[in-house]
Design a protein around this motif. Sequence first.
Motif, PDB file in Angstrom:
ATOM      1  N   ALA A  37      35.605  36.407  32.991  1.00 13.60           N
ATOM      2  CA  ALA A  37      35.145  37.549  32.195  1.00 13.60           C
ATOM      3  C   ALA A  37      34.786  37.124  30.777  1.00 13.60           C
ATOM      4  O   ALA A  37      33.708  37.450  30.266  1.00 13.60           O
ATOM      5  N   GLY A  38      35.696  36.398  30.125  1.00 10.23           N
ATOM      6  CA  GLY A  38      35.509  36.079  28.720  1.00 10.23           C
ATOM      7  C   GLY A  38      34.509  34.981  28.449  1.00 10.23           C
ATOM      8  O   GLY A  38      33.722  35.059  27.503  1.00 10.23           O
ATOM      9  N   GLU A  39      34.515  33.908  29.260  1.00  7.43           N
ATOM     10  CA  GLU A  39      33.662  32.754  28.991  1.00  7.43           C
ATOM     11  C   GLU A  39      32.396  32.730  29.851  1.00  7.43           C
ATOM     12  O   GLU A  39      31.396  32.149  29.455  1.00  7.43           O
ATOM     13  N   LEU A  40      32.454  33.340  31.031  1.00 11.84           N
ATOM     14  CA  LEU A  40      31.284  33.329  31.910  1.00 11.84           C
ATOM     15  C   LEU A  40      30.558  34.661  31.951  1.00 11.84           C
ATOM     16  O   LEU A  40      29.484  34.763  32.538  1.00 11.84           O
ATOM     17  N   GLY A  41      31.144  35.695  31.332  1.00 11.75           N
ATOM     18  CA  GLY A  41      30.453  36.962  31.156  1.00 11.75           C
ATOM     19  C   GLY A  41      30.381  37.864  32.364  1.00 11.75           C
ATOM     20  O   GLY A  41      29.578  38.804  32.381  1.00 11.75           O
ATOM     21  N   MET A  42      31.204  37.647  33.370  1.00 11.40           N
ATOM     22  CA  MET A  42      31.191  38.540  34.533  1.00 11.40           C
ATOM     23  C   MET A  42      31.857  39.866  34.184  1.00 11.40           C
ATOM     24  O   MET A  42      32.843  39.895  33.444  1.00 11.40           O
ATOM     25  N   PRO A  43      31.368  40.987  34.688  1.00 10.20           N
ATOM     26  CA  PRO A  43      31.973  42.294  34.401  1.00 10.20           C
ATOM     27  C   PRO A  43      33.390  42.387  34.962  1.00 10.20           C
ATOM     28  O   PRO A  43      33.679  41.884  36.050  1.00 10.20           O
ATOM     29  N   LEU A  44      34.267  43.050  34.211  1.00 10.20           N
ATOM     30  CA  LEU A  44      35.653  43.199  34.648  1.00 10.20           C
ATOM     31  C   LEU A  44      35.756  43.897  36.004  1.00 10.20           C
ATOM     32  O   LEU A  44      36.559  43.513  36.858  1.00 10.20           O
ATOM     33  N   ALA A  45      34.966  44.944  36.190  1.00  7.66           N
ATOM     34  CA  ALA A  45      35.039  45.681  37.450  1.00  7.66           C
ATOM     35  C   ALA A  45      34.655  44.798  38.633  1.00  7.66           C
ATOM     36  O   ALA A  45      35.264  44.882  39.709  1.00  7.66           O
ATOM     37  N   LEU A  46      33.650  43.932  38.452  1.00  7.13           N
ATOM     38  CA  LEU A  46      33.233  43.034  39.533  1.00  7.13           C
ATOM     39  C   LEU A  46      34.321  42.010  39.832  1.00  7.13           C
ATOM     40  O   LEU A  46      34.631  41.738  41.004  1.00  7.13           O
ATOM     41  N   ILE A  47      34.917  41.446  38.783  1.00 10.86           N
ATOM     42  CA  ILE A  47      36.008  40.484  38.992  1.00 10.86           C
ATOM     43  C   ILE A  47      37.173  41.155  39.696  1.00 10.86           C
ATOM     44  O   ILE A  47      37.770  40.594  40.625  1.00 10.86           O
ATOM     45  N   PHE A  98      37.703  26.044  38.947  1.00  9.53           N
ATOM     46  CA  PHE A  98      37.569  25.739  37.530  1.00  9.53           C
ATOM     47  C   PHE A  98      36.409  24.792  37.236  1.00  9.53           C
ATOM     48  O   PHE A  98      36.328  24.220  36.151  1.00  9.53           O
ATOM     49  N   HIS A  99      35.511  24.657  38.213  1.00 11.01           N
ATOM     50  CA  HIS A  99      34.244  23.951  37.997  1.00 11.01           C
ATOM     51  C   HIS A  99      33.096  24.847  38.461  1.00 11.01           C
ATOM     52  O   HIS A  99      32.327  24.482  39.368  1.00 11.01           O
ATOM     53  N   PRO A 100      32.951  26.038  37.870  1.00 18.79           N
ATOM     54  CA  PRO A 100      31.883  26.950  38.299  1.00 18.79           C
ATOM     55  C   PRO A 100      30.510  26.409  37.925  1.00 18.79           C
ATOM     56  O   PRO A 100      30.351  25.753  36.884  1.00 18.79           O
ATOM     57  N   PRO A 101      29.503  26.659  38.746  1.00 15.23           N
ATOM     58  CA  PRO A 101      28.149  26.175  38.445  1.00 15.23           C
ATOM     59  C   PRO A 101      27.456  27.070  37.421  1.00 15.23           C
ATOM     60  O   PRO A 101      27.865  28.205  37.184  1.00 15.23           O
ATOM     61  N   GLN A 102      26.402  26.541  36.827  1.00 11.45           N
ATOM     62  CA  GLN A 102      25.530  27.370  35.995  1.00 11.45           C
ATOM     63  C   GLN A 102      24.696  28.227  36.946  1.00 11.45           C
ATOM     64  O   GLN A 102      23.832  27.718  37.656  1.00 11.45           O
ATOM     65  N   ILE A 106      25.400  36.955  40.459  1.00 16.27           N
ATOM     66  CA  ILE A 106      25.632  36.976  41.904  1.00 16.27           C
ATOM     67  C   ILE A 106      26.122  35.621  42.386  1.00 16.27           C
ATOM     68  O   ILE A 106      27.061  35.527  43.197  1.00 16.27           O
ATOM     69  N   GLY A 107      25.508  34.539  41.875  1.00 16.14           N
ATOM     70  CA  GLY A 107      25.951  33.203  42.256  1.00 16.14           C
ATOM     71  C   GLY A 107      27.389  32.936  41.846  1.00 16.14           C
ATOM     72  O   GLY A 107      28.175  32.359  42.612  1.00 16.14           O
ATOM     73  N   LEU A 108      27.756  33.359  40.630  1.00 18.21           N
ATOM     74  CA  LEU A 108      29.136  33.194  40.179  1.00 18.21           C
ATOM     75  C   LEU A 108      30.098  34.014  41.024  1.00 18.21           C
ATOM     76  O   LEU A 108      31.213  33.571  41.339  1.00 18.21           O
ATOM     77  N   ALA A 109      29.676  35.215  41.376  1.00 21.00           N
ATOM     78  CA  ALA A 109      30.538  36.065  42.209  1.00 21.00           C
ATOM     79  C   ALA A 109      30.790  35.415  43.564  1.00 21.00           C
ATOM     80  O   ALA A 109      31.927  35.421  44.064  1.00 21.00           O
ATOM     81  N   VAL A 110      29.737  34.852  44.176  1.00 18.70           N
ATOM     82  CA  VAL A 110      29.900  34.176  45.463  1.00 18.70           C
ATOM     83  C   VAL A 110      30.800  32.952  45.322  1.00 18.70           C
ATOM     84  O   VAL A 110      31.692  32.710  46.156  1.00 18.70           O
ATOM     85  N   LEU A 116      38.245  31.286  45.916  1.00  9.99           N
ATOM     86  CA  LEU A 116      39.502  32.017  46.017  1.00  9.99           C
ATOM     87  C   LEU A 116      40.015  32.016  47.447  1.00  9.99           C
ATOM     88  O   LEU A 116      41.209  31.797  47.699  1.00  9.99           O
ATOM     89  N   LEU A 117      39.122  32.240  48.406  1.00 11.96           N
ATOM     90  CA  LEU A 117      39.540  32.245  49.807  1.00 11.96           C
ATOM     91  C   LEU A 117      40.072  30.876  50.234  1.00 11.96           C
ATOM     92  O   LEU A 117      41.075  30.775  50.951  1.00 11.96           O
ATOM     93  N   ILE A 118      39.413  29.805  49.772  1.00 15.11           N
ATOM     94  CA  ILE A 118      39.853  28.453  50.139  1.00 15.11           C
ATOM     95  C   ILE A 118      41.210  28.140  49.528  1.00 15.11           C
ATOM     96  O   ILE A 118      42.128  27.658  50.212  1.00 15.11           O
ATOM     97  N   VAL A 119      41.367  28.408  48.231  1.00 22.40           N
ATOM     98  CA  VAL A 119      42.626  28.064  47.571  1.00 22.40           C
ATOM     99  C   VAL A 119      43.757  28.938  48.087  1.00 22.40           C
ATOM    100  O   VAL A 119      44.899  28.483  48.247  1.00 22.40           O
ATOM    101  N   TYR A 120      43.477  30.197  48.390  1.00 22.91           N
ATOM    102  CA  TYR A 120      44.521  31.075  48.926  1.00 22.91           C
ATOM    103  C   TYR A 120      44.973  30.605  50.309  1.00 22.91           C
ATOM    104  O   TYR A 120      46.168  30.627  50.626  1.00 22.91           O
ATOM    105  N   LEU A 121      44.016  30.194  51.154  1.00 25.16           N
ATOM    106  CA  LEU A 121      44.378  29.719  52.488  1.00 25.16           C
ATOM    107  C   LEU A 121      45.261  28.477  52.391  1.00 25.16           C
ATOM    108  O   LEU A 121      46.293  28.378  53.072  1.00 25.16           O
TER     109      LEU A 121
END
Length: 436
Positions: A37-47, A98-102, A106-110, A116-121
């Motif tokens: 949210a803070g550094e990559l600018g994604m909306p809070l509701a989407l996160i 912690f290595h998100p692409p530029q 939508i790309g960041l959300a994906v 998240l799914l991989i690390v949670y599993l």
Amino acid sequence: MSATTLSRSQLLAYSAMAIPLAMAALPVYVHVPKLYAGELGMPLALIGAILLAARLLDAFQDPLLGYLSDRCARLPRGRAIAIVLGLPLLAAGFVGLFHPPQSSQIGLAVWLGMNLLIVYLGFSAVSISYFAMGAELSDDHHQRTRVTATRSAFGLLGVLIAAAVPGFLGTDTGSGLALFSVLFVPALIVAAFVTLRHTRAPMFVPAPHAPLRSILLPLRNRKFRGLMGVFVLSGIAGAIPGTLILFFVEDIVGRPDLAGVFLGLYFLFGAFGMPIWIAVSRRLGKKQAWTGAMLLAVLAFVWAYFLGAGDVTEFAVVCALSGIAYGAELAIPPSILADVVDGEAAPRQQRPDGVYFGLWQMIEKFNLAAAAGVALPLLAWAGYEPGTVQHQPGALAAVYALVPCVIKLGAAALLWAAPIGRQIDVTSKLSKEVRT
């Protein structure tokens, strides 16, 4: 040494893997919302929506992972096999987060959702088998508290590392977390080797059940159902401030540079609090100790609502007091859970620990999902934007401090009425006498 007593070296070897697991948990659950949210600018509701969906999907897989862990445990070193299978997923997902692409929103959300799914599993596969392994190390009521307390102390060390080290590794939070995620991988490998190489063989063998019956077995246990209700409420109450603490520190206290210090204080005092609550549980009972810790947490967080810009010392005291209360949450509930399983399975000396801890993990993740899925969209609806100074009273302070207090009081009342506590002490003692 008696059959149920663990040596110090055995406790230390088993607990080693708690360090990297905690090192992964804190950044994933605390830093990810603020980073995206803070550094990559994604909306809070989407996160919030992504976190809710990913954590719910993750939660519902845990009972199945617990069942698979129990199936593996019927093989020689089976819990270790299940842990090893989850390690690559945990490492890959953690580095990826912690290595998100530029990319576009939508790309960041994906990217966020996928990692998240991989690390949670991976985290679930490892931690469920790891906790079940700990529950099988002894059949003694107080030895179990010793196991969970030592494991939690090592976990707190991992949390302190995760809270402090990223700030020294980069010029900003994002670069520090990126390097930290890379260094995490060898730490995970070394700790897993120590634990799996030197942990003693389990005292119990999981009971054979058909898959569906095995997964649903804990829900037939009345004491587990009572414990589950308490854990849901208490966990949600604790997860909300954990999700929002970085926003609170930056936009209300006004000292984002001290966020690592505040987190460190919280977990450090959690470590100090564990021996206190263990002593209280020995004298008064585990239920009474846990209830007292909940009330202390409420007293601390009510105060937090009235804090404002520059209240550094006051917020440090809040972190210390709530950290002491957190020490009980670390040591006592898993110990009660092991007693609940023992009381249900002792006559056959066959314990479905993986299924119980899988469902337990599911509940814990439901708590985290509910916290993120409710708190972040609620703040967005109230007009809060990260990085804007908040004046008291405000929505951020209310959601961070007051809402958890109300939920925690409900958890304390439910715990007091739950059919757990002294009855479990008696069951554990009787089952031990039968086995000897």
